[in-house]
Write a protein that holds these residues in place. Structure first.
Motif, PDB file in Angstrom:
ATOM      1  N   LEU A  36       0.705  -1.243   0.027  1.00 18.22           N
ATOM      2  CA  LEU A  36      -0.027   0.133   0.053  1.00 18.22           C
ATOM      3  C   LEU A  36       0.991   1.305  -0.026  1.00 18.22           C
ATOM      4  O   LEU A  36       0.488   2.257  -0.539  1.00 18.22           O
ATOM      5  N   CYS A  37       2.190   1.289   0.483  1.00 12.37           N
ATOM      6  CA  CYS A  37       2.783   2.292   0.579  1.00 12.37           C
ATOM      7  C   CYS A  37       3.435   2.629  -0.742  1.00 12.37           C
ATOM      8  O   CYS A  37       3.495   3.844  -1.133  1.00 12.37           O
ATOM      9  N   ALA A  39       1.496   2.052  -3.523  1.00 12.22           N
ATOM     10  CA  ALA A  39       0.473   1.996  -4.491  1.00 12.22           C
ATOM     11  C   ALA A  39       0.091   3.389  -4.806  1.00 12.22           C
ATOM     12  O   ALA A  39       0.501   4.363  -3.817  1.00 12.22           O
ATOM     13  N   HIS A  42      -1.779   5.249  -2.412  1.00 14.86           N
ATOM     14  CA  HIS A  42      -1.900   4.314  -1.125  1.00 14.86           C
ATOM     15  C   HIS A  42      -3.072   3.516  -1.086  1.00 14.86           C
ATOM     16  O   HIS A  42      -3.600   3.224   0.086  1.00 14.86           O
ATOM     17  N   ARG A  43      -3.746   3.351  -2.435  1.00 16.06           N
ATOM     18  CA  ARG A  43      -4.977   2.475  -2.282  1.00 16.06           C
ATOM     19  C   ARG A  43      -4.943   1.527  -3.305  1.00 16.06           C
ATOM     20  O   ARG A  43      -4.357   1.673  -4.483  1.00 16.06           O
ATOM     21  N   LEU A  44      -5.687   0.291  -3.112  1.00 17.06           N
ATOM     22  CA  LEU A  44      -5.511  -0.814  -3.997  1.00 17.06           C
ATOM     23  C   LEU A  44      -6.906  -1.688  -4.096  1.00 17.06           C
ATOM     24  O   LEU A  44      -7.433  -1.773  -2.831  1.00 17.06           O
ATOM     25  N   ARG A  46      -9.065  -4.976  -3.817  1.00 15.77           N
ATOM     26  CA  ARG A  46      -8.760  -6.189  -2.796  1.00 15.77           C
ATOM     27  C   ARG A  46      -8.233  -7.259  -3.777  1.00 15.77           C
ATOM     28  O   ARG A  46      -7.005  -7.890  -3.521  1.00 15.77           O
ATOM     29  N   ILE A  49      -4.601  -6.627  -4.477  1.00 14.66           N
ATOM     30  CA  ILE A  49      -3.785  -6.952  -3.275  1.00 14.66           C
ATOM     31  C   ILE A  49      -3.359  -8.514  -3.327  1.00 14.66           C
ATOM     32  O   ILE A  49      -2.237  -9.139  -3.231  1.00 14.66           O
ATOM     33  N   ILE A  87      -5.471   0.454   8.512  1.00 15.73           N
ATOM     34  CA  ILE A  87      -5.896   0.077   7.052  1.00 15.73           C
ATOM     35  C   ILE A  87      -7.302   0.620   7.023  1.00 15.73           C
ATOM     36  O   ILE A  87      -8.154   0.175   7.688  1.00 15.73           O
ATOM     37  N   GLY A  95      -6.708   0.821   1.929  1.00 13.20           N
ATOM     38  CA  GLY A  95      -5.812   1.971   1.899  1.00 13.20           C
ATOM     39  C   GLY A  95      -5.062   2.359   2.987  1.00 13.20           C
ATOM     40  O   GLY A  95      -5.520   1.958   4.223  1.00 13.20           O
ATOM     41  N   LEU A  96      -4.249   3.033   3.024  1.00 10.26           N
ATOM     42  CA  LEU A  96      -3.762   3.804   4.261  1.00 10.26           C
ATOM     43  C   LEU A  96      -4.136   5.027   4.526  1.00 10.26           C
ATOM     44  O   LEU A  96      -4.641   5.851   3.615  1.00 10.26           O
TER      45      LEU A  96
END
Length: 664
Positions: A36-37, A39, A42-44, A46, A49, A87, A95-96
């Motif tokens: 996520l860092c 991405a 910071h979003r992906l 599911r 992932i 999360i 995401g973070l």
């Protein structure tokens, strides 16, 4: 604030608390956070992932593992150490919490942009310090490979620029340290060895310079079966010939440093280096030449006042006829910047006359370029080019005119984007083509076909544009010259606009091959990378587009840039970073587009600035302002006849307006 570090290894700090390694009791917990860092925003999703972390599991099993891993991360520490959920979820997107985190990879990329904007030593030092040992050096996950390569490429480019700025500033020990780092990263990069040899020689460390040459010679012989290039051999010969520290050698090397800084688009660094050379010069001829070079470096920064005394001193001292033609050309530049255009043209024509008798081929080419630029500022460039066609005829097809005609292509870009000039560019190109065909001058035909194709491209007549640009590229190739990158770059742009992605790469590769050997690389590299970014953005790949934007910045740092030829870069860059949710570089590119618009003032430049500002507004959460700015960009593009970009901005304005309706 949570500090997430990936360079040199994975570390997480929450406030003042460093999360211990044993807290990550399951390997996939750390892997999820790392993923996520890296991405975008910071979003992906599911599915993205699970595909990265459990590629061999069935979807249901992988999804179950992801749910468990998210649970473990969320409960990794006692609540008093972490007030925000580590999360966050938005439907199927994880995401973070971006408002509460700092990620060193993001900071690195932001600081790279800032260092290149500011070009100061502290900014470069901060970037180098941040990188440490590279991205997650102990991790072997497949999904880190492309990120690691991309960041390493940025790091190497920054080190090369940093070494050049340090060298120009006379900080020789620091330059040697950075050059040794470059050699360690890739021992087969000859330019790093050459830089190290040069600064060792400048510092009087002759034996070390000779040893470094021998290291380079053995490496190239053993690994590639080749010998060191001309620059390495030249420094080696100079050091061998002068084992003691002599001022003439030091002056010559400092002069070479200045020339390298000029080629890389750093005239400020060139001024420092040429000043060092002047302080060590040993004769009037050297002194006169260095005054001329200092004047040239100041003029490259559009600074007439500091250039004048150096130019006057060089004019008073020189007795070399070849130097006289160079001084006449610089005098034309001074007159042009002072607004005395008749006098500027007089001196430019005199430079050409002197060069025809006593100058080199480069002197003759530079004189022609100066005439073209003065004619452009005077507003009679088209008449001047027509007169040059009649005066010179078939001689324009010789290699000596390759550089000047790249400048003519650059001026043509200004006409394409200027309110009062854009309307009749097509007719001018057709008329010029007819005259050049009658005269049998291939280079002017190639120029006219390319300009005609560009005009048609901007008005969405894509098929005819492709035919014209293809003819321009073919004619350039027939000359066997180092020009002709522009029609290939524009052919790639046509392919993007027509959504033919398979044709983009081959066209850009042809353009890149020419740009690699072009004497006017600063006019083409930014366009090539901007077009690559545009293509990737249209395919929905903003992370890859950002790679192209960073490559454009590295090219500008190395070769210099041209605001006219790099017109596409800043709005595309702002849009790219907006798509990634990265507000700081989006704002930086919007500001750069605004500066160019202020400089040139035409509708197309203002359209690009408005488009870039709209993208920055989007990423800052103001879709209403974005809709207005995109609408203004569309109207400005329409005024100058760039219908493709007008329609594209209209669509972006509608999308932003729809978003504004649902944002409270």
């Amino acid at each position: 604030m949570v500090r997430l570090e990936l360079f040199g290894g994975f570390r997480v700090t929450i406030g003042t608390l460093v999360v211990p390694d044993e807290a990550w009791h399951r390997r996939k917990m750390a892997a999820l956070v790392k993923l996520l860092c890296l991405a975008p925003r910071h979003r992906l999703h599911r599915d993205q992932i699970t595909a990265a972390l459990w590629p061999d599991l069935a979807p249901a099993a992988a999804a179950a593992n992801l749910r468990k891993t998210v649970h473990y991360v969320r409960h990794m520490l006692p609540e008093q150490h972490y007030e925000t959920n580590p999360i966050v979820a938005d439907g199927d997107v994880l995401g973070l919490p971006v408002e509460h985190i700092w990620v060193d990879v993001v900071a690195f990329r932001t600081q790279v942009v800032q260092a290149r904007e500011r070009r100061d030593l502290e900014a470069y030092a901060a970037v180098v310090e941040l990188y440490r040992d590279g991205l997650l050096p102990d991790d072997n996950d497949e999904w880190t490979t492309s990120h690691r390569f991309d960041l390493r490429w940025d790091y190497v480019a920054i080190l090369e620029e940093y070494a050049g700025i340090l060298e120009a500033a006379g900080l020789l020990e620091d330059t040697a340290r950075v050059a040794r780092t470059l050699v360690g990263l890739d021992p087969l990069v000859e330019s790093a060895h050459v830089c190290l040899m040069r600064v060792l020689a400048l510092a009087g460390r002759r034996a070390e310079a000779l040893r470094q040459y021998e290291v380079l010679r053995r490496l190239l012989h053993d690994e590639l079966g080749t010998e060191p290039g001309p620059e390495a051999q030249r420094i080696h010969a100079e050091v061998l010939a002068r084992q003691v520290a002599e001022p003439a050698l030091t002056s010559a090397l400092w002069e070479r440093v200045g020339t390298l800084r000029m080629r890389s688009g750093d005239p400020r660094g060139a001024v420092t280096a040429y000043t060092s050379a002047l302080q060590r010069s040993t004769g009037p001829a050297d002194e006169a030449r260095l005054h001329r070079l200092l004047a040239s470096a100041h003029l490259d920064r559009l600074q007439v006042a500091p250039a004048e005394p150096h130019l006057a001193r060089a004019e008073a001292m020189t007795a070399d006829p070849a130097e006289a033609t160079r001084l006449a050309r610089l005098r034309a530049e001074v007159d042009c910047l002072n607004g005395d255009l008749d006098r500027a043209l007089h001196h430019a024509l005199r430079a050409r006359e002197l060069a025809s008798f006593d100058g080199t081929a480069d002197d003759r080419a530079r004189a022609e370029e100066t005439i073209a630029m003065v004619s452009h500022v005077r507003g009679d460039w088209r008449r001047g080019l027509d007169a040059e066609l009649r005066r010179t005829g078939a001689r324009l097809d010789t290699d000596a005119y390759a550089g000047p005609f790249d400048v003519h292509q650059c001026i043509g870009q200004f006409h394409l984007y200027s309110d009062e000039l854009a309307t009749d560019v097509e007719q001018y190109a057709r008329t010029t083509l007819a005259h050049a065909t009658d005269a049998g001058v291939v280079r002017v035909q190639a120029f006219a076909w390319t300009l005609l194709g560009e005009s048609l491209l901007l008005r969405e007549q894509f098929d005819e544009a492709a035919g014209c640009l293809g003819q321009g590229a073919e004619l350039h190739a027939s000359l066997g010259s180092t020009s002709g990158a522009l029609p290939w770059q524009r052919l790639a742009e046509v392919a993007v606009c027509q959504r033919r992605p398979d044709e983009v790469g081959p066209a850009l590769r042809r353009a890149s091959a020419i740009a690699t050997v072009s004497p006017t690389a600063r006019h083409v590299w930014q366009r090539i990378h901007a077009t690559a970014a545009f293509a990737r953005l249209e395919r929905g790949e903003p992370d890859l587009a950002a790679q192209s934007i960073r490559a454009a910045a590295a090219a500008a740092a190395r070769y210099g840039g041209c605001p006219t030829c790099g017109a596409l870069l800043h709005p595309i860059a702002a849009e790219t970073y907006a798509a990634l949710g990265d507000s700081e570089p989006a704002r930086a590119h919007a500001a750069a587009a605004a500066r160019i618009a202020d400089r040139f003032g035409g509708s197309a430049w203002r359209a690009m600035a408005s488009s870039a500002a709209a993208s920055a507004a989007l990423v800052e959460g103001d879709p209403r302002a974005a809709a207005g700015a995109f609408g203004a960009a569309a109207a400005a593009y329409e005024r100058v006849g760039h219908t493709y970009w007008a329609r594209r901005c209209d669509r972006q304005a509608a999308d932003a307006a729809s978003l504004a309706d649902v944002v409270p």
